[in-house]
Structures are given as C-alpha cells and as structure tokens.
Design an enzyme around this catalytic site. Structure first.
Site, PDB file in Angstrom:
ATOM      1  N   CYS A   2      11.480 -11.337 -15.966  1.00  0.00           N
ATOM      2  CA  CYS A   2      12.408 -11.250 -17.363  1.00  0.00           C
ATOM      3  C   CYS A   2      10.894 -11.328 -18.066  1.00  0.00           C
ATOM      4  CB  CYS A   2      12.551 -13.173 -18.023  1.00  0.00           C
ATOM      5  SG  CYS A   2      13.776 -13.973 -17.082  1.00  0.00           S
ATOM      6  N   ARG A  69      16.492 -11.282 -19.974  1.00  0.00           N
ATOM      7  CA  ARG A  69      16.226 -12.087 -19.061  1.00  0.00           C
ATOM      8  C   ARG A  69      16.774 -10.733 -17.937  1.00  0.00           C
ATOM      9  NH1 ARG A  69      21.849 -15.321 -15.346  1.00  0.00           N
ATOM     10  NH2 ARG A  69      20.273 -15.569 -13.280  1.00  0.00           N
ATOM     11  N   ILE A  72      18.306 -11.665 -11.248  1.00  0.00           N
ATOM     12  CA  ILE A  72      17.426 -11.728  -9.442  1.00  0.00           C
ATOM     13  C   ILE A  72      18.195 -12.512  -9.136  1.00  0.00           C
ATOM     14  CG2 ILE A  72      15.595 -11.069  -8.047  1.00  0.00           C
ATOM     15  CD1 ILE A  72      16.201  -8.248 -10.298  1.00  0.00           C
ATOM     16  N   LEU A  73      17.804 -13.586  -9.020  1.00  0.00           N
ATOM     17  CA  LEU A  73      18.184 -14.596  -8.311  1.00  0.00           C
ATOM     18  C   LEU A  73      19.688 -15.648  -9.094  1.00  0.00           C
ATOM     19  CD1 LEU A  73      15.060 -16.477  -6.894  1.00  0.00           C
ATOM     20  CD2 LEU A  73      16.570 -14.859  -5.776  1.00  0.00           C
ATOM     21  N   ASN A  95       8.814 -16.051 -16.967  1.00  0.00           N
ATOM     22  CA  ASN A  95       9.228 -14.123 -16.392  1.00  0.00           C
ATOM     23  C   ASN A  95       8.349 -14.223 -15.121  1.00  0.00           C
ATOM     24  OD1 ASN A  95       8.375 -11.289 -15.967  1.00  0.00           O
ATOM     25  ND2 ASN A  95       7.229 -11.495 -16.617  1.00  0.00           N
ATOM     26  N   GLY A  96       8.592 -14.054 -13.856  1.00  0.00           N
ATOM     27  CA  GLY A  96       8.485 -13.200 -12.283  1.00  0.00           C
ATOM     28  C   GLY A  96       9.502 -14.434 -11.683  1.00  0.00           C
ATOM     29  N   GLU A  97       8.933 -15.110 -10.493  1.00  0.00           N
ATOM     30  CA  GLU A  97       9.851 -15.130  -9.508  1.00  0.00           C
ATOM     31  C   GLU A  97       8.891 -16.013  -8.420  1.00  0.00           C
ATOM     32  OE1 GLU A  97      12.503 -14.570  -8.264  1.00  0.00           O
ATOM     33  OE2 GLU A  97      13.296 -12.799 -10.143  1.00  0.00           O
ATOM     34  N   ASP A 120      14.869 -19.864  -8.989  1.00  0.00           N
ATOM     35  CA  ASP A 120      13.462 -20.658  -9.168  1.00  0.00           C
ATOM     36  C   ASP A 120      13.300 -21.250 -10.169  1.00  0.00           C
ATOM     37  OD1 ASP A 120      13.352 -18.529 -10.425  1.00  0.00           O
ATOM     38  OD2 ASP A 120      12.068 -17.095  -9.023  1.00  0.00           O
TER      39      ASP A 120
END
Length: 634
Positions: A2, A69, A72-73, A95-97, A120
C-alpha cells in the site's frame, strides 16, 4: 502492499492535507483507500472511514492516518485500512508484507488471540498488543507502518530490516508528518523545496544515494532501515525517538562446505517459498543472470504446475541483450515469458514522469528498463513479482568484491593471493576496464582526473562536502564488513528505492528473496572462499543449485542485470534537449553547478572529444537539473 500517510499535531491540523497526501499516491493502492482521525479528548475510539473522503466530525484532529490499498492477501473489504483493533484503541496504516504471518498468527492463536481477517495487517495489530515494540523481531518481511496506540497516546512507526519499504518524515515544532513518498510531504505549504548539499555532492561525485537518513530535500528524512520511531503525544513538545531493533551481525560460520551448501539451499528455498504466499498471481523478473534465474527455477520447483509469468528487459543491441540466457531458463522451467524492449525515444518521453515517481535523481538509465518491466507486468495482470535485488551484495557478485577479496588476502599475507590474482587474470579480466571500474574506489589524488565535482561543481560545494567518503568506498576491515556496508548503506538501499518506486508506480508488489534477513545473515557470514574462488563469484549458489539451474546459466561469468545502452540513448534521444537545458541563462542547480562548465562538458561529450565526461557522470548532471525542474527545487 500500500501507500501510507499521517500527521500528528498536538494543536491540531487541517484534515484536508492528509486526504491530499493520500490521494496523491493512488497508484500505490488502486484497490481502496481510507482515513482515521483522532481528537484531543480521551474518547475510546476515533473516526475511521473506508473508501470515503469524509472529514471528521470534530475540529482540528490531533492524529490522522491515511492509506491506499493494493490488495494482495484477503481481498475482501475486511482487509481495508487503516485497520482498527476490536476495541478501537489501536489503529494501523501499513505498507508491505509479513511473509511469515501464518506462523506468527498461529503463535498468537495459541496465546488466545482471535482474528477477524486473513490479513497480515491484523497479525501486526495483535503482535503489538502481545509483545509491544518487540513484535518487530518476530516478523520476516518488508514493511513500513504507523500504529496509533490511543491508550498510551503514542505513535509507533517502523521500517523493515533492509528498508525495502520507504518511510519519510518531517518534524517541526507544530507537527510530525510522514508518508511513503517524499512528494506527499511536499503537499504541506510549510516544507521548503530546497536541495540538500551533501546528498547532491555524494550523488554527483560518487553516484551514492540513500546512504544516510538524509534525502535530497533539506528537512525531509527517512526512517533508517531496521529502526522504529515512537512519538509521545502526551508530552508538550514533539520529540520523536528513534531506535534500532536489528543489526546484520558478523560472526564466523563453523561448518564444512557440504553442510553450508545444504543450508544455503534450505534457506534460499524457504525465502522464495514464503514470498510466493499471495491471493493474487505471482510472477518474476528474469534478466537471465544467476540471481533472477535461481529465483525462477526454485519457484518452479516449489510450484511446478500452473502459469508462472516472467518479465525480461531486452535490447536489439547485442552488447546489451540477454535473450539467449532468458530462453535457457524458459526452456528449463516452462514459464510464460514476456520480453520488453525499452528504447531511447520512449525513455526520454517518459523520463520526467520517471523522476516524478522516483522523488529523487536516478543513478542511470537502467532504472527505466526496470520501469518498463513493471509496467508490462501490470498490463498482464500479474500484481506480484519476485526479483533478485540483494544477490550481488550477499553473494559477492560485483567485480569490486574480487578487488576487495584480493586486497584482504594480500594484507594478511595469505599465499592464496597469488593464485587468486592469476585466476582472475586468466579468466578474462580486461585490465583497462578493470582499472576504470576500480577507479571509484581509489583515493581522490589517484583518480582526480575523472572527478565530475572538480570539473563542473562550485568550489564551495567541494570544500564543504568532499571529506568523509573514503571509508564508505574502501575495502573495509574485512570482506564481510564490506558486504554489510553495501547491504545496509550503499548499494542495496539505492536499488530498493528504485525497486519500490518503479513497481508501485504501476501498482506492482515486488518481493526480493535474497534480502530475507536469515538468508542474508547466513551468506554474509559464510567463509569468503565459498563466495569467491578461482576467479568465480557466487560460488555457493552455483554449487548448491547444480541440477536446478541450467548449466549455461550456472556457469555464466558475465553479468548485465537489466542493462540499457545509456551512452547511445543520450546521444540519440536528447542531444538538443540537453544542450538547451544547460544553455538557459540560469540553472536551478546554480548553487551547485557552474553553468558554462556543464555546457562545455556536454558539448565535448556530443562531439566525442578526448577526455570528455563519460556517459555515467554526465547523466547524473543532467538528471540533477531535470529533477530540480520537475520538483521546482531551489
């Protein structure tokens, strides 16, 4: 993945500014947006809006968080951000994974936590509730987030270990403001667009970027990688406190060569595997070099069925084309290959837009090749790409590491120096090219003739900024120390900057397995001769992936990555434009550049005069002035 934004102001702020900052980066998150606002009182909850540009019901909020956003998940609306805890006391913009969110979630469930989503993001909220700021040590991933802890009146911001995800901020007596990109902060009328002397000099003279917490803009900083920031809003003044939570530790590895090869394959396979966790399609960049080829081959071994798309930058100029190596990997893995052909006309047509997305000047034209790869992935509806960043730093892939390796062997009187030096020469080293490439690492008095700063910069800039770079560019106390420096301050941070902006400009999430922190620690601490030996680089990867990588790839000695014929592009695509740029009565970067000297060097370059600046430093000079024009920098 994001884009984030936020403002904290004890005396309140205009919420329209936060909305503007968040809207500005809509490309980072095309799947939704949201805002959270908190007042000065002790009300149990703030006001959170998803996919609505609503102002809060109260006047002058004290804290605001914004989010764009990229889903992704958990693609449902339950994954919308900013996300609240069930009691509303914690709110996060992220922002990220977190790649190991499955394992962390399981540990939290065993402790009694219950989850509403499969994201997550929610795992971070529960981890913070359970472990506080120490939750960061449990995460394997890439992240930049801000979490408002209402009960403590504390803003908690953090960035991943290598700084894969960006976090920029500005602090004044009145407010603390942050975002994923510098341009968001420039939305504030209080922030001046003034160039940072030290950043400009390091870029022009040494091609350095992102080597410190400073940026090209005075007063705008980036949160260092592997650090977190806390801001206590119960205090009378704004005083952010920054702490480091991780360091790439150096400790000698004790195991035999076969055990270390097996350990590498296990760690590398896991790094790729957890980065394939996604509710949307995952593909990969593929240059045809060792690193990206290794990722694609291992990814197909993990998941041999189904479509897997790869994206490769190619050139009609054979000197810059790697299609034959890409084809080897495609034949071996059965992936769907997409070939992209950037050209000079397209490069210059898109260059100002590229600079706008990058926020700061870029290092060379190969950044545009990566831009085109990311754009094509979005056109093919592949929103997640694996990429090979970090492999050269953790595996000693750059030729400079052989220079440093030989230096340390010589310094320690190791007899291997003579055989290794001979192997390097026998294996095709071009001595003039070697000297040219090594020039950047030589003392200034040896290398003064190629100094771009001496040739085009104002004397005052040289006097104020020249000192302090020799230790950054030297061989370091050991090869592992030098690798650590490249991975944490020099090469990797700049490459990750390009990676993030190029991917997010096209709403792509890029994941880099070689910067899995467990894998990176393992590789940097491996014995030197498992990375460099008998003229070969990346030895442990070559040996461990025998039977997985095609032999022609495994035994490659050359390296290109995503190259571009930069000299030709400058000559063909912008000759007149460059000359006109520096023929103006005054430059925006006049404080740093001497206009007539830049004009002279430009003319000599286009005429092919002996001793003219080469394309690399001239490109940086051009880039600096164009950047100043794009962002109206003084």
């Amino acid at each position: 993945m994001c884009g984030i934004a936020g403002i904290a102001a004890p005396e309140g702020f205009d919420p329209k500014l936060l909305i503007s900052m968040t809207d500005l980066i809509d490309y980072r998150g095309p799947d939704g947006f949201g805002f959270a606002f908190f007042s000065h009182d002790r009300a149990p909850r703030g006001e959170v809006f998803h996919n609505q540009r609503r102002l809060p019901s109260f006047h002058s909020p004290m804290v605001g968080l914004g989010n764009r956003r990229l889903a992704i998940l958990d693609l449902s609306t339950l994954g919308s951000q900013p996300m609240e805890s069930e009691d509303g006391t914690l709110v996060i913009t992220f922002n990220g994974e977190i790649y190991n969110y499955v394992e962390v979630r399981k540990a939290l469930e065993e402790l009694g936590h219950r989850f509403r989503t499969h994201t997550d993001t929610e795992v971070i909220l529960h981890s913070y509730k359970e472990w506080g700021v120490d939750c960061l040590k449990r995460f394997n991933g890439m992240w930049a987030f801000a979490l408002w802890d209402k009960s403590r009146q504390r803003l908690f911001c953090a960035r991943d270990r290598f700084g894969e995800k960006p976090f920029y901020y500005h602090v004044s007596p009145r407010y603390f403001i942050f975002g994923s990109e510098i341009k968001q902060l420039l939305e504030s009328p209080e922030i001046r667009r003034e160039a940072n002397d030290h950043a400009v000099f390091a870029y022009l003279e040494y091609a350095l970027k992102d080597f410190s917490n400073e940026t090209f803009f005075k007063g705008i900083f980036q949160l260092p990688a592997a650090s977190f920031l806390t801001l206590d809003l119960s205090q009378s003044s704004l005083a952010p406190e920054i702490r480091t939570y991780w360091d790439l530790r150096l400790q000698k590895t004790r195991a035999d060569e076969h055990e270390l090869r097996d350990e590498f394959l296990r760690k590398f396979t896991r790094a790729v595997s957890i980065r394939m966790r996604s509710d949307v399609p995952v593909g990969s960049c593929l240059s045809g070099g060792l690193d990206s080829s290794a990722i694609v081959c291992v990814a197909r071994k993990i998941s041999p069925s189904g479509d897997f798309h790869t994206f490769s930058s190619c050139s009609e100029d054979k000197a810059f084309d790697e299609r034959e190596f890409v084809a080897e990997v495609v034949r071996a893995t059965g992936v769907q290959s997409h070939l992209i052909f950037p050209n000079s006309e397209e490069f210059w047509a898109n260059f100002k837009r590229l600079i706008w997305h990058q926020d700061e000047p870029v290092g060379d034209s190969s950044v545009f090749a990566q831009w085109c790869v990311m754009r094509r992935a979005r056109e093919e509806d592949i929103p997640v790409l694996l990429d090979g960043q970090g492999g050269d730093e953790t595996l000693c892939g750059y030729l400079k590491f052989y220079y440093f390796y030989l230096w340390h062997l010589l310094r320690s009187a190791d007899p291997k120096f003579f055989s290794e030096a001979l192997f390097r020469l026998v294996n095709g080293a071009d001595l003039p090219a070697v000297w040219k490439r090594a020039g950047r690492y030589l003392p200034h008095f040896v290398n003064a003739s190629s100094s771009v700063a001496d040739r085009v910069c104002q004397p005052q800039l040289l006097r104020e900024c020249r000192n302090g770079f020799s230790k950054l560019l030297g061989p370091g106390p050991s090869l592992a120390e030098r690798q650590k420096l490249d991975a944490t301050r020099l090469s990797v941070p700049a490459l990750l900057h390009y990676e993030d902006r190029n991917s997010m400009a096209h709403s792509i999430e890029s994941r880099v397995p070689f910067l899995d922190h467990e894998l990176a620690e393992f590789l940097v601490n491996c014995p030197d001769d498992l990375k460099l030996k008998h003229g070969w680089t990346k030895c442990i990867l070559r040996q461990s992936l025998k039977g997985i990588l095609p032999e022609r790839i495994r035994l490659r000695r050359d390296k290109m990555w995503f190259p571009a014929p930069q000299k030709k592009w400058i000559q063909q695509g912008m000759g007149a434009g460059v000359k006109q740029l520096f023929a103006a009565p005054q430059l925006r970067m006049e404080r740093f550049l001497i206009r007539h000297k830049v004009a002279d060097e430009t003319t000599r370059f286009f005429e092919g005069s002996a001793g003219a600046l080469s394309d690399a430093p001239l490109f940086r000079v051009i880039n600096l002035e164009l950047w100043a024009n794009v962002f109206e920098v003084s």
